[in-house]
Scaffold this motif. Structure first.
Motif: not given
Length: 101
Positions: A42-63
């Motif tokens: 869960a901690v990893y998932g949170y950190a990964r999500l924050v990092d992906d938002i900051g890098d502009g690297d979210l999954t395609p499609g805007g989900a």
């Protein structure tokens, strides 16, 4: 945003956590007690999500953005997404209270 008391699961969540397989992170759970692994992910998932938002690297499609309540052109705005994540996190802690002491 996620409804109080209801976690959202599915493709965006799985895509975020699947990124652990491409990193050194998958080794970490083997070094911690089994009872801690879910929390560690869960901690990893949170950190990964924050990092992906900051890098502009979210999954395609805007989900991911839709799960945070961000629609339309704002789904590409990193600061808007981080603000939405912060608001969602504040809501979670307001409804669940602090973690273990």
């Amino acid at each position: 945003m996620t409804a109080p008391g209801r976690a959202q699961h599915g493709a965006p969540v799985r895509a975020t956590l699947d990124k652990a397989a491409a990193e050194n992170f998958p080794v970490a759970p083997f070094f911690v007690p089994r009872a801690w692994r879910r929390g560690l992910m869960a901690v990893y998932g949170y950190a990964r999500l924050v990092d992906d938002i900051g890098d502009g690297d979210l999954t395609p499609g805007g989900a991911d953005a839709r799960l945070l309540g961000v629609e339309g052109s704002a789904a590409d705005d990193r600061l808007t997404l981080l603000d939405a994540l912060e608001a969602d996190l504040a809501r979670v802690f307001a409804t669940t209270g602090p973690g273990p002491a």
